[in-house]
Scaffold this motif. Structure first.
Motif, PDB file in Angstrom:
ATOM      1  N   PRO A 270     -16.693 -36.916 -90.992  1.00 13.86           N
ATOM      2  CA  PRO A 270     -17.080 -35.998 -89.912  1.00 13.86           C
ATOM      3  C   PRO A 270     -18.570 -35.649 -89.949  1.00 13.86           C
ATOM      4  N   PHE A 271     -19.232 -35.881 -88.835  1.00 14.24           N
ATOM      5  CA  PHE A 271     -20.650 -35.577 -88.634  1.00 14.24           C
ATOM      6  C   PHE A 271     -21.563 -36.228 -89.685  1.00 14.24           C
ATOM      7  N   GLU A 272     -21.115 -37.324 -90.252  1.00 16.99           N
ATOM      8  CA  GLU A 272     -21.948 -38.028 -91.224  1.00 16.99           C
ATOM      9  C   GLU A 272     -23.130 -38.678 -90.514  1.00 16.99           C
ATOM     10  N   ALA A 273     -24.298 -38.591 -91.144  1.00 10.49           N
ATOM     11  CA  ALA A 273     -25.512 -39.207 -90.599  1.00 10.49           C
ATOM     12  C   ALA A 273     -26.344 -39.732 -91.756  1.00 10.49           C
TER      13      ALA A 273
ATOM     14  N   ALA B  15     -28.765 -25.284 -81.160  1.00  8.27           N
ATOM     15  CA  ALA B  15     -28.375 -26.696 -81.147  1.00  8.27           C
ATOM     16  C   ALA B  15     -27.034 -26.935 -81.825  1.00  8.27           C
ATOM     17  N   VAL B  16     -26.804 -26.297 -82.978  1.00  2.00           N
ATOM     18  CA  VAL B  16     -25.566 -26.581 -83.713  1.00  2.00           C
ATOM     19  C   VAL B  16     -24.348 -26.079 -82.949  1.00  2.00           C
TER      20      VAL B  16
ATOM     21  N   MET C 161     -26.786 -33.527 -89.198  1.00  3.79           N
ATOM     22  CA  MET C 161     -26.652 -34.732 -88.368  1.00  3.79           C
ATOM     23  C   MET C 161     -27.608 -34.669 -87.185  1.00  3.79           C
ATOM     24  N   LEU C 162     -27.619 -33.544 -86.494  1.00  2.88           N
ATOM     25  CA  LEU C 162     -28.505 -33.407 -85.336  1.00  2.88           C
ATOM     26  C   LEU C 162     -29.968 -33.520 -85.752  1.00  2.88           C
TER      27      LEU C 162
ATOM     28  N   VAL D 189     -27.594 -44.160 -88.387  1.00  4.92           N
ATOM     29  CA  VAL D 189     -26.185 -44.161 -87.981  1.00  4.92           C
ATOM     30  C   VAL D 189     -25.663 -42.731 -88.075  1.00  4.92           C
ATOM     31  N   ALA D 190     -25.024 -42.252 -86.997  1.00 10.45           N
ATOM     32  CA  ALA D 190     -24.539 -40.874 -86.990  1.00 10.45           C
ATOM     33  C   ALA D 190     -23.186 -40.772 -86.295  1.00 10.45           C
ATOM     34  N   ASN D 191     -22.302 -39.999 -86.898  1.00  7.46           N
ATOM     35  CA  ASN D 191     -20.991 -39.694 -86.325  1.00  7.46           C
ATOM     36  C   ASN D 191     -21.094 -38.350 -85.614  1.00  7.46           C
ATOM     37  N   TYR D 192     -20.849 -38.343 -84.319  1.00  6.50           N
ATOM     38  CA  TYR D 192     -20.999 -37.155 -83.478  1.00  6.50           C
ATOM     39  C   TYR D 192     -19.721 -36.310 -83.451  1.00  6.50           C
TER      40      TYR D 192
END
Length: 565
Positions: free
Chosen positions: A554-557, A341-342, A359-360, A519-522
């Motif tokens: 970056p990639f914050e969730a 996945a990563v 994040m994922l 909330v997530a930054n992709y």
């Protein structure tokens, strides 16, 4: 569930951990994982906090498709151990409060299964009708179907002058579910395992068991050698058969059941996994797994492009909304058939692997459904990045290379190797990374499939002692699922106005007592978002140590929680 606010079934609040036995832990120094190796690692799985272990097939098998070609449903593959080893594994798992879900393949068997050995002896054999045999049509196969692993879906048998159907490898003949005697044999076998204490079944390609009447030709895309047999999915009698299975097996035991259902849509999922529990508990759907497939139909899934976030979140939303209050979702990013996945959905670089893996995990584990964690996912394990075809063991990958490069010349070798590095099933099957010891602590013998060299940096031993590790983050997500009812029964909604945002995925989960904002930054960029929590909200979990509000790194969730009333 949902609107009906009924008490959750135990499997609705559970988290499942998938073990691929060949790659988990070798205990007898032969380079292949085994049952005793799994038993030796049960304390690790228990410590993770999960409830159920899904074992990929451990039955007797010639190994043409890594155990998905079963030659005896009621025997253990000697490469993995003995029935006594399995019983010890089951007993220790139960002692630790863990349940065991078996992987069961009943769309097809091995051609070495006694049923098929008998079936091919003559057209009059008592087991002939256990499989799908047909006369040639104009000297050729009965229809134009192609097999999933390339080539035709029919093989001619010289002895009886007929073809048999195999939607997968020629060594995996399809069972004939129209035969009631065959179906009863399957149910008897399932009850045999359930009576021994097995807690559930993952049903391999179960949506394919009912074939369309007359076995018509499938649509053939331009340049393809064979027709698409996808019309086999969700056949005319599949729900009838599963209702019968439910009455004969599931109703007699307290089981967890999940169907792998290629080609499933919302309409059929509402039947397979309805909350009346008269078929299966839940299904694996594949729509979000196909969003990065090649735009050339002849290449199928083989590509190396990343999934578009808008497509991904809108597809997840369709399933969250479509099944809410009526049926049950299974939640997954990867399994033994999917790349890591990563590497696929996140960023496996040294800079962002940990952030994007978390994040994922957060995005998935806050959805409604039963989450599935594939071995090593909780460590942030990455794709293998093999550079040569000789490194691969996966039949699908090897066949695809030869068909697309050598036979059809649709792509060159370097391009196809890039596609394999991104999509091959072997990416998920490299040995579990336990420590910095040789082969990641999986085995002191050369493994059946090479270990990912990054085991020296990514391994369980290092993460167990790191409160900021991917592993620690998964433990907290599992704890929250067990603690907060809203994760199980809350209504899902994408935050209005964010549906077309290509960088941010934002949704809420709400029940009568609590609301969560996810909330997530992709992306690997700093994003300013207008999605903000209510003033009475508290930060519940985040993959950063602090909160900068509308600024997403970056990639914050993160998840905010607020109490209602």
């Amino acid at each position: 569930m949902g609107e009906r606010d009924s008490k959750a079934q135990w499997w609705q609040k559970s988290v499942v951990y998938q073990v691929y036995p060949r790659s988990f832990q070798d205990s007898n120094h032969d380079g292949m994982g085994d049952l005793n190796g799994i038993t030796s690692r049960l304390d690790y799985i228990k410590d993770l906090g999960v409830d159920v272990i899904w074992l990929n097939p451990v039955y007797a098998s010639p190994g043409v498709d890594n155990g998905y070609d079963i030659s005896d449903y009621q025997a253990i593959n000697p490469e993995l151990g003995s029935m006594a080893d399995f019983e010890r594994l089951l007993a220790k798992a139960h002692q630790l409060g863990l349940k065991i879900m078996m992987d069961l393949v009943v769309n097809h068997t091995s051609d070495q299964h006694n049923w098929f050995v008998e079936s091919r002896k003559s057209t009059e054999n008592a087991h002939r009708d256990y499989y799908i045999w047909r006369d040639p049509v104009d000297g050729h196969a009965p229809n134009n179907w192609g097999a999933a692993f390339s080539g035709p879906a029919w093989t001619y048998d010289e002895a009886t002058k007929q073809y048999y159907l195999h939607l997968f490898a020629p060594e995996q003949p399809d069972l004939n579910w129209e035969n009631s005697e065959m179906r009863q044999s399957v149910y008897d076998m399932m009850n045999w395992w359930s009576d021994r204490g097995v807690d559930g079944f993952r049903m391999d390609v179960i949506s394919l068991i009912s074939k369309p009447a007359g076995l018509p030709d499938g649509p053939k895309s331009e340049g393809a050698m064979y027709g698409n047999s996808g019309l086999v999915s969700n056949g005319p009698h599949v729900h009838e058969y599963l209702k019968e299975m439910n009455q004969q097996v599931m109703k007699k035991h307290d089981l967890i059941t999940v169907g792998e259902t290629p080609g499933v849509d919302i309409e059929n999922a509402l039947k397979y996994s309805n909350l009346n529990n008269d078929e299966l508990n839940m299904v694996f759907q594949f729509e979000h797994m196909g969003l990065d497939s090649n735009t050339n139909p002849a290449l199928g899934k083989w590509d190396s492009r990343k999934t578009n976030l808008v497509d991904l979140k809108n597809n997840l939303t369709k399933w969250q909304v479509g099944l809410y209050g009526k049926a049950w979702n299974s939640l997954y990013w990867n399994n033994h058939d999917q790349p890591r996945a990563v590497s696929r959905f996140g960023d496996d670089s040294e800079a962002y692997r940990v952030r994007s893996a978390k994040m994922l995990a957060l995005v998935l584990h806050m959805l409604q459904g039963t989450p599935y964690i594939y071995e090593g996912e909780e460590l942030g394990m990455t794709n293998a990045n093999f550079n040569s075809l000789s490194d691969y063991r996966d039949l699908e990958s090897i066949n695809a290379y030869h068909e697309l490069v050598d036979d059809e010349q649709l792509v060159d070798g370097d391009t196809m190797l890039a596609y394999l590095r991104f999509h091959s099933r072997d990416n998920a099957r490299t040995p579990m990374q336990w420590s910095t010891e040789a082969n990641g602590g999986f085995s002191d013998h050369e493994p059946w499939l090479a270990a990912n060299p990054n085991y020296k940096e990514i391994n369980a031993a290092a993460e167990l002692n790191d409160d900021h590790s991917v592993l620690a983050f998964y433990k907290e997500l599992i704890r929250l699922r067990h603690t907060l009812d809203v994760i199980t029964d809350g209504r899902y909604e994408q935050v209005p106005g964010t549906e077309q945002n290509e960088s941010v995925y934002a949704y809420t989960r709400t029940n009568a007592q609590q609301s969560l904002l996810v909330v997530a930054n992709y992306t690997d960029q700093i994003i300013q978002t207008e999605v903000t929590p209510d003033s009475n909200s508290n930060l519940l979990i985040s993959n950063y140590d602090d909160d900068r509000g509308s600024e997403l790194r970056p990639f914050e969730a993160k998840v905010y929680s607020s109490i209602i009333g």
